[in-house]
Design an enzyme around this catalytic site. Structure first.
Site, PDB file in Angstrom:
ATOM      1  N   SER A  70       0.835  -1.201   0.000  1.00  0.00           N
ATOM      2  CA  SER A  70       0.000   0.000   0.000  1.00  0.00           C
ATOM      3  C   SER A  70       0.873   1.255   0.000  1.00  0.00           C
ATOM      4  CB  SER A  70      -0.910  -0.025   1.232  1.00  0.00           C
ATOM      5  OG  SER A  70      -1.773   1.071   1.223  1.00  0.00           O
ATOM      6  N   ARG A 124      -0.169   7.068   5.788  1.00  0.00           N
ATOM      7  CA  ARG A 124      -1.144   6.358   6.611  1.00  0.00           C
ATOM      8  C   ARG A 124      -2.535   6.991   6.487  1.00  0.00           C
ATOM      9  NH1 ARG A 124      -1.169   2.068   9.927  1.00  0.00           N
ATOM     10  NH2 ARG A 124       0.969   1.709   9.291  1.00  0.00           N
ATOM     11  N   HIS A 127      -3.867   5.864   3.050  1.00  0.00           N
ATOM     12  CA  HIS A 127      -4.170   4.439   3.197  1.00  0.00           C
ATOM     13  C   HIS A 127      -5.511   4.248   3.924  1.00  0.00           C
ATOM     14  CE1 HIS A 127      -3.239   0.225   4.175  1.00  0.00           C
ATOM     15  NE2 HIS A 127      -3.356   0.481   5.461  1.00  0.00           N
TER      16      HIS A 127
END
Lengths: 217, 217
Positions: free
Chosen positions: A21, A44, A47
Site C-alpha cells: 500500500s 497512513r 491508506h
C-alpha cells in the site's frame, strides 16, 4: 484477472499489505517535499481513506510530529471527541510511555450539559475535560463543534495542549473549523483542508506517529 | 466570513447540523433515481466521508435495505471486522429488538489463528465466527481480507448471512473484494466501488437503516 484467480491470489499477510500500500501511495507524495516522517503520516492517512486526493489537502504544522512524539514519550494522555477515535488509537504502545486515551461523549454528565446548553455532545465533552487538556494531545475526528470548542478553550481559557489533531468531517462547519485551526499559531496541529476527514483519518495521523516510537515494528 | 464571525455563528444543535448537511447533499443524489430510503443511506455515507464523490460509486443491492430492516427487527446480531465498526454502530436501538454487535479481532484465539495461518487478524476473526454468521448482518469497514473470507465462507461453507455491508478500504485488495461482493447474487449487499471506504462508511450505512426503525428520531 478473473474473480476465481483473485480469490486464490490476494495478499493475506499484514506487513505485506501495508508495504504494498505504501509503495502505491509513494508516487502521489513525491512532489510535496516531505520529510521521511511526514511521508509516514501522509501515507497512513491516504491508506486509511483509500483516497490519494488527500495528498495535497493534508496540513502539517512544522512542529506537529516532533511535538506529538515528545508528548507521547513524556506519557501524556490523548483526549478524543468520539468513541471511534478512542477505539482506533494504538493504546498498547501509548501505555508503554504511560499515556491513556479518554473520550467523554457518552457520559451522562456530558449529555446533560449538552442538553442544557443546546450544544452537541462532543462539544460538551471537550468543554468538560477543562484543565486536563493542558499538556495533552487532542484528537478530533468527527465533530466540527468539538474543534471550535477546543479553539475557544485555547483563546479564551488559555488552555495549552501540546498538539491538536483536528480532522472533523462534513459539510456543516468542518472546513471552517479546520481553517481556524490552521490559522492559529499557538498550538502545533495536523489537519486536512475542506469537507473530508473522519475518525480513521485522525486515528491514522496519531498512529503513524505512535509507530515511529514503537521499536517492535 | 472572518474567523471571528465564524466563532460566533457556527451551528451547535445536532439535528440542525444533520438536516443542513442532508440539504447540501441532496442535489448530488437527484439524478440517481433513488427511493426515499436509499437517499437516507446514500446521504449518511456521504455525510460520514465529507465527500460527494461517493454518490456514483455506492452500490446497493435492491433487497439490501429491506433485508437489513427485517434482520434487525428479528433481533439478529451484527458481526464486524474491526473494533471501530463495532464502536460506531448504534447499539441502543439495535438492543431494543434483541440484537448485539460482535467483533473478535482482538481475541487471543484469533491472534493465534492468524499467526498459524499467516493471514490477517480480521480474516481470522471472520473465520472463527463460523456458523454464527448464518442469519446475521455482516459489517466490514476495514479489511479486504475479511470480506474475501466472508465470500469464501458463503461459497464453500454455505454460510448464509441476511446481508453483507462490505466496505473495506485501501489500495491492496479492497476494490477487488468489493467487486466480488457485487458479483455474487446469493446475499443482498451494500458496498462502494474502488479504493474508498472505511469504518465510518460501513457504520453510516448500517446506522441509516437502524434509524429508519427508531421512532424516537
Amino acid at each position: 484477472m478473473p474473480l476465481e484467480r483473485i480469490f486464490m491470489d490476494f495478499i493475506k499477510k499484514p506487513m505485506e499489505i501495508e508495504n504494498r500500500s505504501m509503495e502505491i501511495i509513494a508516487p502521489y507524495l513525491k512532489d510535496l517535499n516531505l520529510t521521511e516522517e511526514e511521508v509516514k503520516v501522509y501515507s497512513r492517512i491516504i491508506h486509511a481513506a483509500g483516497d490519494v486526493e488527500y495528498a495535497p489537502i493534508i496540513k502539517l504544522h512544522p512542529q506537529a510530529i516532533a511535538a506529538t512524539k515528545t508528548a507521547i514519550k513524556s506519557g501524556c494522555n490523548i483526549y478524543t471527541d468520539v468513541e471511534m477515535v478512542r477505539t482506533g488509537i494504538n493504546k498498547r504502545t501509548l501505555a508503554k510511555f504511560g499515556g491513556e486515551v479518554f473520550c467523554k461523549v457518552a457520559d451522562e454528565e456530558v449529555k446533560k450539559l449538552a442538553e442544557r446548553e443546546s450544544i452537541t455532545r462532543s462539544m460538551a465533552a471537550m468543554r468538560s475535560f477543562g484543565d486536563k487538556l493542558n499538556g495533552s494531545i487532542i484528537a478530533i475526528g468527527n465533530a466540527p463543534t468539538a474543534l471550535f470548542e477546543v479553539l475557544r478553550l485555547v483563546r479564551e481559557d488559555h488552555i495549552k495542549p501540546e498538539v491538536i489533531v483536528g480532522i472533523p468531517v462534513g459539510f456543516v462547519g468542518a472546513a471552517d473549523s479546520k481553517k481556524a485551526l490552521a490559522k492559529q499559531s499557538q498550538i502545533p496541529y495536523i489537519t486536512v483542508e475542506g469537507t473530508k476527514g473522519g475518525s480513521p483519518i485522525a486515528v491514522a495521523a496519531i498512529n503513524a506517529i505512535i509507530y515511529m516510537l514503537d521499536n517492535s515494528r
